[in-house]
Design a protein around this motif. Structure first.
Motif, PDB file in Angstrom:
ATOM      1  N   ILE A  17      28.877  15.787  51.116  1.00 41.85           N
ATOM      2  CA  ILE A  17      28.787  14.365  51.439  1.00 41.85           C
ATOM      3  C   ILE A  17      29.599  13.578  50.410  1.00 41.85           C
ATOM      4  O   ILE A  17      29.375  13.698  49.205  1.00 41.85           O
ATOM      5  N   ALA A  18      30.537  12.795  50.893  1.00 41.07           N
ATOM      6  CA  ALA A  18      31.358  11.966  50.004  1.00 41.07           C
ATOM      7  C   ALA A  18      30.533  10.767  49.551  1.00 41.07           C
ATOM      8  O   ALA A  18      30.217   9.881  50.351  1.00 41.07           O
ATOM      9  N   ALA A  19      30.159  10.746  48.286  1.00 36.63           N
ATOM     10  CA  ALA A  19      29.359   9.641  47.753  1.00 36.63           C
ATOM     11  C   ALA A  19      30.234   8.413  47.550  1.00 36.63           C
ATOM     12  O   ALA A  19      31.423   8.516  47.243  1.00 36.63           O
ATOM     13  N   GLN A  20      29.637   7.256  47.705  1.00 36.51           N
ATOM     14  CA  GLN A  20      30.377   6.006  47.548  1.00 36.51           C
ATOM     15  C   GLN A  20      30.548   5.604  46.096  1.00 36.51           C
ATOM     16  O   GLN A  20      31.383   4.762  45.779  1.00 36.51           O
ATOM     17  N   ASP A  21      29.738   6.206  45.223  1.00 35.04           N
ATOM     18  CA  ASP A  21      29.827   5.874  43.808  1.00 35.04           C
ATOM     19  C   ASP A  21      29.284   7.039  42.994  1.00 35.04           C
ATOM     20  O   ASP A  21      28.714   7.980  43.557  1.00 35.04           O
ATOM     21  N   THR A  22      29.475   6.982  41.695  1.00 37.40           N
ATOM     22  CA  THR A  22      28.904   7.977  40.789  1.00 37.40           C
ATOM     23  C   THR A  22      28.092   7.260  39.723  1.00 37.40           C
ATOM     24  O   THR A  22      28.336   6.083  39.421  1.00 37.40           O
TER      25      THR A  22
END
Length: 349
Positions: A86-91
């Motif tokens: 899943i490509a996260a929108q932030d870290t």
């Protein structure tokens, strides 16, 4: 009027949340933001169940009630327990380094194979969120991270049974519950996928009201399989916890949308007094029969409005409203927009 029954189906009765979940008055009037911290090997099923509750809440109201974002602990994409990234929108690192605004609610998503070791950046984020008064949550074993940050000290929490012993051994100040969902003073925890959905529905109920949750359940619960392995679409009348005469009335209402039955007609068909009908709805559904019937008709009207090109007047008549102006006023009171504006916004998406 003939007592008609058909096979249209509706959800099971609304269940009460474990305990109150409160947001401040300002939050109740704006879109509530929810951040999901995805740990490596997080439970995809639990995560999507929680998100589904928010997305469906936005479907039942014209204005968006919730927004959500995904946050990676270290780097994106984050691999779920199914091996799907899943490509996260932030870290977390970027949020902390750039001092980004945190969401109103922050939920740590765990899973069967998630590490229980301390993750310094995650703990730092949770402590900062607690300092800002943000509501914090944990799904599956996500509560371990909350415990490591000291957020669950002297509080009760829900966690997957496989992690009970670890929590009790390493965090003696945390009260591990046998309940699958616990909400305790701006702390939300759940033990697995199904309880993740219930946890979010409890939050939605306490921030948006029971009517919204009832509408969500109508959408999400239509294909539940009963203990008898009946694979037909489930109905409210399938719920054995409800009295039979109440279930009969629910079926009658669903079968008589275009020509709504009066309380006297319902009373005559089911064989109970009007006062008894009012008590049944209040005690088991926490609403009045007239309010429930109106919600049923308005929800049906919205489906017709968004899924067809029928004139508003035709839809009003098909849902038991004598005039388009009365229908429009009721629709706007419930959904926040007039029928024509709701249709325009839907088609413009």
């Amino acid at each position: 009027m003939t007592c008609i029954k058909d096979t249209r189906h509706f959800s099971s009765a609304l269940r009460d949340a474990n305990s109150p979940f409160l947001v401040n008055e300002e939050q109740s009037t704006k879109t509530i933001s929810v951040g999901f911290v995805l740990q490596e090997h997080f439970s995809m099923m639990a995560f999507t169940a929680a998100v589904d509750a928010l997305v469906t809440a936005n479907l039942v109201k014209t204005n968006p009630l919730f927004s959500y974002q995904t946050i990676a602990v270290d780097q994106s994409p984050v691999t779920s327990d199914l091996g799907i990234g899943i490509a996260a929108q932030d870290t977390i690192r970027d949020i902390l380094n750039e001092n980004k605004k945190l969401p109103d609610i922050l939920v740590v998503c765990g899973g069967y194979r998630c590490s229980t070791e301390k993750q310094p950046h995650l703990i730092q984020l949770l402590k900062e969120a607690q300092r800002q008064g943000i509501t914090l949550g944990g799904i599956w074993n996500g509560a371990i991270a909350l415990a490591q940050a000291g957020i669950l000290d002297n509080h009760e929490c829900a966690i997957h049974p496989d992690n009970h012993a670890l929590m009790q051994e390493h965090f003696p100040l945390v009260r591990v519950s046998n309940q699958v969902v616990v909400t305790d003073d701006h702390r939300l925890t759940s033990a697995g996928p199904t309880s993740a959905l219930e946890m979010m529905l409890g939050m939605i109920e306490n921030t948006q009201g029971k009517e919204v949750v009832r509408a969500i359940r109508e959408i999400l619960s239509c294909d539940q399989i009963s203990e008898s392995s009946d694979t037909t679409l489930s109905t409210l009348s399938d719920d054995p916890s409800l009295p039979q005469n109440l279930r009969d009335m629910m079926e009658l209402m669903a079968a008589n949308i275009e020509e709504p039955m009066s309380m006297e007609e319902l009373s005559g068909c089911v064989g109970v007094s009007r006062r008894q009908i009012e008590r049944l709805f209040q005690n088991h559904l926490d609403t009045s029969p007239s309010r429930y019937y109106l919600e049923l008709r308005l929800t049906h009207a919205r489906r017709l409005l968004l899924q067809s090109n029928e004139p508003v007047l035709n839809i009003a008549l098909a849902c038991g409203f004598v005039t388009s102006s009365h229908f429009s006023n009721c629709f706007k009171d419930y959904f926040g927009l007039s029928p024509s504006h709701a249709r325009e916004r839907y088609k413009g998406q």
